[in-house]
Design a protein around this motif. Structure first.
Motif, mmCIF file in Angstrom:
data_model
loop_
_atom_site.group_PDB
_atom_site.id
_atom_site.type_symbol
_atom_site.label_atom_id
_atom_site.label_comp_id
_atom_site.label_asym_id
_atom_site.label_seq_id
_atom_site.Cartn_x
_atom_site.Cartn_y
_atom_site.Cartn_z
ATOM 1 N N THR A 1 9.703 -46.380 -20.450
ATOM 2 C CA THR A 1 8.309 -46.690 -20.774
ATOM 3 C C THR A 1 8.184 -47.204 -22.199
ATOM 4 O O THR A 1 7.486 -48.190 -22.459
ATOM 5 N N LEU A 2 8.867 -46.551 -23.142
ATOM 6 C CA LEU A 2 8.830 -46.985 -24.545
ATOM 7 C C LEU A 2 9.374 -48.400 -24.707
ATOM 8 O O LEU A 2 8.804 -49.232 -25.410
ATOM 9 N N VAL A 3 10.500 -48.672 -24.053
ATOM 10 C CA VAL A 3 11.117 -50.000 -24.154
ATOM 11 C C VAL A 3 10.193 -51.065 -23.559
ATOM 12 O O VAL A 3 9.953 -52.107 -24.170
ATOM 13 N N LEU A 4 9.659 -50.797 -22.383
ATOM 14 C CA LEU A 4 8.789 -51.782 -21.726
ATOM 15 C C LEU A 4 7.534 -52.059 -22.543
ATOM 16 O O LEU A 4 7.120 -53.213 -22.683
ATOM 17 N N GLU A 5 6.935 -51.027 -23.098
ATOM 18 C CA GLU A 5 5.748 -51.227 -23.935
ATOM 19 C C GLU A 5 6.077 -52.026 -25.189
ATOM 20 O O GLU A 5 5.278 -52.842 -25.640
ATOM 21 N N ALA A 6 7.253 -51.804 -25.744
ATOM 22 C CA ALA A 6 7.640 -52.490 -26.974
ATOM 23 C C ALA A 6 7.978 -53.959 -26.745
ATOM 24 O O ALA A 6 7.665 -54.807 -27.579
ATOM 25 N N ILE A 7 8.611 -54.266 -25.617
ATOM 26 C CA ILE A 7 9.062 -55.647 -25.415
ATOM 27 C C ILE A 7 8.051 -56.506 -24.657
ATOM 28 O O ILE A 7 8.184 -57.733 -24.624
ATOM 29 N N TYR A 8 7.046 -55.896 -24.052
ATOM 30 C CA TYR A 8 6.086 -56.662 -23.244
ATOM 31 C C TYR A 8 5.450 -57.827 -24.019
ATOM 32 O O TYR A 8 5.404 -58.946 -23.502
ATOM 33 N N PRO A 9 4.960 -57.637 -25.261
ATOM 34 C CA PRO A 9 4.346 -58.773 -25.979
ATOM 35 C C PRO A 9 5.314 -59.942 -26.203
ATOM 36 O O PRO A 9 4.944 -61.102 -26.061
ATOM 37 N N LEU A 10 6.567 -59.626 -26.519
ATOM 38 C CA LEU A 10 7.580 -60.671 -26.712
ATOM 39 C C LEU A 10 7.830 -61.426 -25.413
ATOM 40 O O LEU A 10 7.839 -62.662 -25.386
ATOM 41 N N TRP B 1 18.323 -60.128 -27.841
ATOM 42 C CA TRP B 1 18.916 -59.908 -26.520
ATOM 43 C C TRP B 1 17.845 -60.049 -25.439
ATOM 44 O O TRP B 1 18.047 -60.711 -24.421
ATOM 45 N N VAL B 2 16.681 -59.458 -25.652
ATOM 46 C CA VAL B 2 15.572 -59.560 -24.692
ATOM 47 C C VAL B 2 15.104 -61.010 -24.586
ATOM 48 O O VAL B 2 14.843 -61.509 -23.487
ATOM 49 N N SER B 3 15.016 -61.703 -25.725
ATOM 50 C CA SER B 3 14.581 -63.111 -25.717
ATOM 51 C C SER B 3 15.523 -63.980 -24.895
ATOM 52 O O SER B 3 15.082 -64.873 -24.164
ATOM 53 N N ARG B 4 16.812 -63.734 -25.012
ATOM 54 C CA ARG B 4 17.776 -64.517 -24.225
ATOM 55 C C ARG B 4 17.603 -64.277 -22.737
ATOM 56 O O ARG B 4 17.668 -65.206 -21.934
#
Length: 197
Positions: free
Chosen positions: A24-33, A75-78
């Protein structure tokens, strides 16, 4: 909330262990990107939320591949860019845009763009101009489309694009130059059709 690199490594370990709170923490953090990348590279005929969900799922299922060597957001952006690129490849590519396919507003924008006088469309034609730009970009290959969007619309540097796509800087420069040349040729061709109308 932004994930620091130390947190990213520990969160990745927690995700591997099946910790739902970490997910949940990861998804909330990366969602805007992910949202920003998907909106900038979304194929015309695909739902935004579907593509975002695909990216988020890939991040969670591939978390075991993250070792903390590259920054987590990189890494998420790629993953997001690769997912968008795959979706663009699947979309049927239209190699040519014709005058007769343009809406009336797009025709007005194009006529003003190719006329010798200065463009005076103003805000009223902004939506039509964006739509025309999208249609022109569709004539490019998915890779070229992403390069043009990132460099010319988002202001990313050649080095940033090369890093995100995993290419060399010279390859990005050559592809960007060829893509721009193709867009100019397409615009000239459409402009010639304007003159014959």
């Amino acid at each position: 909330m932004e994930i620091s690199e130390l947190d990213a490594v520990s969160l990745a370990e927690a995700l591997r262990a099946g910790d739902e709170k970490a997910a949940t923490l990861v998804l909330e953090a990366i969602y805007p990107l992910v949202l920003r990348i998907v909106r900038n590279h979304l194929p015309r005929r695909m739902e935004e939320e579907d593509l975002i969900q695909d990216v988020l799922l890939k991040v969670l299922t591939r978390i075991d591949q993250y070792r903390g060597v590259a920054p987590f957001h990189h890494w998420v952006s790629r993953i997001a860019l690769s997912t968008c690129l795959d979706a663009l490849r699947k979309e049927k590519r239209r190699p040519e845009l014709r005058w007769s396919e343009l809406t009336q507003d797009e025709k007005v924008v194009l006529e003003e763009l190719v006329s010798p006088r200065e463009y005076e469309g103003g805000p009223a034609h902004l939506a039509a101009a964006r739509e025309l730009a999208e249609r022109l970009l569709e004539a490019l290959s998915p890779q070229d489309r992403i390069i043009v969007r990132m460099m010319d619309m988002e202001g990313a540097s050649t080095a940033e694009v090369a890093a995100l796509l995993g290419w060399g800087i010279s390859k990005v420069k050559v592809r960007a130059s060829r893509a721009r040349k193709k867009l100019r040729a397409l615009l000239v061709k459409l402009g010639e059709e304007v003159d014959t109308q």
